[in-house]
Design an enzyme around this catalytic site. Structure first.
Site, PDB file in Angstrom:
ATOM      1  N   SER A   1      29.537 -10.586  43.867  1.00 27.36           N
ATOM      2  CA  SER A   1      30.423  -9.635  44.553  1.00 27.36           C
ATOM      3  C   SER A   1      31.851 -10.099  44.292  1.00 27.36           C
ATOM      4  O   SER A   1      32.081 -11.263  43.932  1.00 27.36           O
ATOM      5  CB  SER A   1      30.140  -9.672  46.059  1.00 27.36           C
ATOM      6  OG  SER A   1      31.186  -9.058  46.790  1.00 27.36           O
TER       7      SER A   1
ATOM      8  N   TYR B   1      28.436 -13.212  54.252  1.00 32.92           N
ATOM      9  CA  TYR B   1      28.314 -12.497  52.968  1.00 32.92           C
ATOM     10  C   TYR B   1      29.187 -13.192  51.915  1.00 32.92           C
ATOM     11  O   TYR B   1      28.723 -13.475  50.803  1.00 32.92           O
ATOM     12  CB  TYR B   1      28.739 -11.035  53.150  1.00 32.92           C
ATOM     13  CG  TYR B   1      28.522 -10.169  51.935  1.00 32.92           C
ATOM     14  CD1 TYR B   1      27.259  -9.652  51.635  1.00 32.92           C
ATOM     15  CD2 TYR B   1      29.570  -9.859  51.068  1.00 32.92           C
ATOM     16  CE1 TYR B   1      27.058  -8.843  50.519  1.00 32.92           C
ATOM     17  CE2 TYR B   1      29.377  -9.060  49.957  1.00 32.92           C
ATOM     18  CZ  TYR B   1      28.123  -8.549  49.689  1.00 32.92           C
ATOM     19  OH  TYR B   1      27.920  -7.762  48.581  1.00 32.92           O
TER      20      TYR B   1
HETATM   21  P1  NAD Z   1      21.936  -1.216  49.159  1.00 29.88           P
HETATM   22  O1  NAD Z   1      21.910  -1.599  50.594  1.00 29.88           O
HETATM   23  O2  NAD Z   1      21.969   0.228  48.800  1.00 29.88           O
HETATM   24  O3  NAD Z   1      20.750  -1.879  48.377  1.00 29.88           O
HETATM   25  C1  NAD Z   1      20.190  -3.130  48.713  1.00 29.88           C
HETATM   26  C2  NAD Z   1      18.765  -3.157  48.236  1.00 29.88           C
HETATM   27  O4  NAD Z   1      18.157  -4.374  48.672  1.00 29.88           O
HETATM   28  C3  NAD Z   1      17.960  -1.999  48.818  1.00 29.88           C
HETATM   29  O5  NAD Z   1      17.097  -1.485  47.830  1.00 29.88           O
HETATM   30  C4  NAD Z   1      17.193  -2.673  49.953  1.00 29.88           C
HETATM   31  O6  NAD Z   1      16.005  -2.015  50.301  1.00 29.88           O
HETATM   32  C5  NAD Z   1      16.953  -4.056  49.350  1.00 29.88           C
HETATM   33  N1  NAD Z   1      16.663  -5.032  50.389  1.00 29.88           N
HETATM   34  C6  NAD Z   1      17.370  -5.249  51.528  1.00 29.88           C
HETATM   35  N2  NAD Z   1      16.752  -6.178  52.284  1.00 29.88           N
HETATM   36  C7  NAD Z   1      15.623  -6.549  51.613  1.00 29.88           C
HETATM   37  C8  NAD Z   1      14.587  -7.468  51.875  1.00 29.88           C
HETATM   38  N3  NAD Z   1      14.557  -8.202  53.008  1.00 29.88           N
HETATM   39  N4  NAD Z   1      13.605  -7.626  50.957  1.00 29.88           N
HETATM   40  C9  NAD Z   1      13.611  -6.905  49.823  1.00 29.88           C
HETATM   41  N5  NAD Z   1      14.574  -6.008  49.506  1.00 29.88           N
HETATM   42  C10 NAD Z   1      15.577  -5.840  50.398  1.00 29.88           C
HETATM   43  O7  NAD Z   1      23.226  -1.913  48.590  1.00 29.88           O
HETATM   44  P2  NAD Z   1      23.767  -2.108  47.112  1.00 29.88           P
HETATM   45  O8  NAD Z   1      25.219  -1.899  47.181  1.00 29.88           O
HETATM   46  O9  NAD Z   1      22.961  -1.366  46.116  1.00 29.88           O
HETATM   47  O10 NAD Z   1      23.531  -3.680  46.952  1.00 29.88           O
HETATM   48  C11 NAD Z   1      22.872  -4.274  45.871  1.00 29.88           C
HETATM   49  C12 NAD Z   1      23.477  -5.632  45.605  1.00 29.88           C
HETATM   50  O11 NAD Z   1      24.830  -5.469  45.183  1.00 29.88           O
HETATM   51  C13 NAD Z   1      23.532  -6.533  46.850  1.00 29.88           C
HETATM   52  O12 NAD Z   1      23.250  -7.864  46.468  1.00 29.88           O
HETATM   53  C14 NAD Z   1      24.975  -6.395  47.288  1.00 29.88           C
HETATM   54  O13 NAD Z   1      25.412  -7.495  48.016  1.00 29.88           O
HETATM   55  C15 NAD Z   1      25.667  -6.287  45.949  1.00 29.88           C
HETATM   56  N6  NAD Z   1      27.009  -5.720  45.969  1.00 29.88           N
HETATM   57  C16 NAD Z   1      27.251  -4.458  46.397  1.00 29.88           C
HETATM   58  C17 NAD Z   1      28.548  -3.970  46.383  1.00 29.88           C
HETATM   59  C18 NAD Z   1      28.914  -2.592  46.826  1.00 29.88           C
HETATM   60  O14 NAD Z   1      30.107  -2.273  46.901  1.00 29.88           O
HETATM   61  N7  NAD Z   1      27.978  -1.723  47.113  1.00 29.88           N
HETATM   62  C19 NAD Z   1      29.603  -4.772  45.923  1.00 29.88           C
HETATM   63  C20 NAD Z   1      29.318  -6.055  45.486  1.00 29.88           C
HETATM   64  C21 NAD Z   1      28.015  -6.523  45.509  1.00 29.88           C
END
Ligand code: NAD
Length: 250
Positions: free
Chosen positions: A142, A155
C-alpha cells in the site's frame, strides 16, 4: 510480447472474490494463467469470468486470518495443476479508529492477515517453487508502506511489514529462481476505501491530490501484475512498485 505470456503457468490469488484480487486474477488469466482463487467468501463469479476466457479456475473458501489453511490451499493447487508458479498475496483488511482509542483486537487482526499470513504463504509457495527453480511472488502492499496514514495505525504497520518481508525474501530467494516483489496500489475504488469515498471532504481532498485526477480501479493493476508474474520481470527483485496515478510523485 512472449515475455509477458503466462500460458501453462499456475497462480494462486488470495482475496479474489472482489476488488483488486479479482482484477489481478482476471489479468493473469487474460495473459494465459490458470488459477486457484482463495477467499473466505466464494469466488464463484471470478471463477466463471476466468472459465469463460477458456482458462481453468478452481476455488477454495478459507479464512486467512490464521495460517492454518495455507498447507491445504497449496496441496489442492498441486493436486489440480501440479505446481505453483505465481502467488499473489492480496487478501487484506483495514480498521479505522484514531490511534488513541485503537483496540488490541484491531491491531492483532490486521497484523495477522496483512503480514503474518503473507509471510507464511510466501514460505509455503516457495517450498514448491524452489523444486523447479521458478516462481513469482507478488505481495500487495500500500502507499501506507511509505506513509503513515490517518486513523489506520495497524494497517500502516502491517503494510510496512509487507514491504520489508518482500525485500527480506527477495534477498534469500532471488538466487533460487524466485522473484519476490510487491505492488503498492494508490487510492483504488473498492470495498477497502468505501468509508473514505463516502466522506465527501476526504474524497475531494484525495482526488485533488492525485495527479491522474481519479481513483484507481482493479483494472489498473492488471498490467503491473502480469509484468511481475512473467519472465518480463526476471531481473526485478525486492521492488515495491507503486501504481497510484502519481500520488507518491507529488
Ligand atoms: P476489498 O475489501 O474489496 O478486498 C479484500 C479481499 O480480501 C476480499 O476479497 C475479501 O473477501 C478478502 N478477505 C478479507 N478478509 C479475509 C479473510 N479473513 N480470509 C480470506 N480472505 C479475506 O479490498 P481491496 O481494495 O480489493 O484490497 C485488496 C488488497 O489491496 C488488500 O491487501 C488491501 O490492503 C490492498 N490495498 C487496497 C487499496 C485500495 O485503495 N483499495 C490501496 C492499497 C492497498
Amino acid at each position: 510480447m512472449n515475455a509477458f505470456n503466462l500460458s501453462n503457468e499456475t497462480a494462486i490469488v488470495t482475496g479474489a472474490s472482489t476488488g483488486l484480487g479479482r482484477g489481478i486474477a482476471q489479468g493473469l488469466a487474460e495473459a494465459g494463467a490458470d488459477l486457484m482463487l482463495v477467499d473466505y467468501v466464494p469466488c464463484d463469479e471470478t471463477a466463471a469470468e476466468i472459465n469463460a476466457m477458456g482458462r481453468k479456475a478452481i476455488t477454495m473458501v478459507a479464512d486467512l486470518m490464521t495460517t492454518a489453511s495455507i498447507p491445504a490451499i497449496v496441496e489442492a493447487t498441486l493436486r489440480t495443476f501440479g505446481k505453483v508458479d505465481i502467488l499473489v498475496n492480496n487478501a487484506g483488511i483495514i480498521r479505522r479508529t484514531p490511534a488513541i482509542d485503537f483496540s488490541e483486537k484491531d491491531w492483532d487482526d490486521v497484523m495477522a492477515i496483512n503480514s503474518k499470513t503473507v509471510f507464511f504463504f510466501c514460505q509455503a509457495a516457495a517450498r514448491d517453487m524452489m523444486k523447479r527453480h521458478h516462481g513469482k511472488i507478488i505481495n500487495i502492499a500500500s502507499l501506507l508502506a511509505f506513509q503513515g496514514g490517518i486513523n489506520v495505525p495497524s494497517y500502516s504497520a502491517s503494510k510496512g511489514a509487507v514491504a520489508q518481508i518482500t525485500k527480506a525474501l527477495a534477498n534469500e530467494w532471488a538466487s533460487q529462481g524466485i522473484n519476490v516483489n510487491a505492488i503498492a496500489p494508490g487510492y483504488m475504488a473498492t470495498n477497502n476505501t468505501k468509508a473514505l469515498r463516502e466522506d465527501q471532504k476526504r474524497e475531494k481532498a484525495i482526488v485533488d491530490r492525485i495527479p491522474a485526477g481519479r481513483w484507481g480501479t482493479p483494472e489498473d493493476l492488471k498490467g503491473t501484475a502480469v509484468f511481475l508474474a512473467s519472465r518480463a520481470s526476471d531481473y526485478v527483485q525486492g521492488h515495491v512498485l507503486v501504481v497510484d496515478g502519481g500520488w507518491m510523485a507529488r
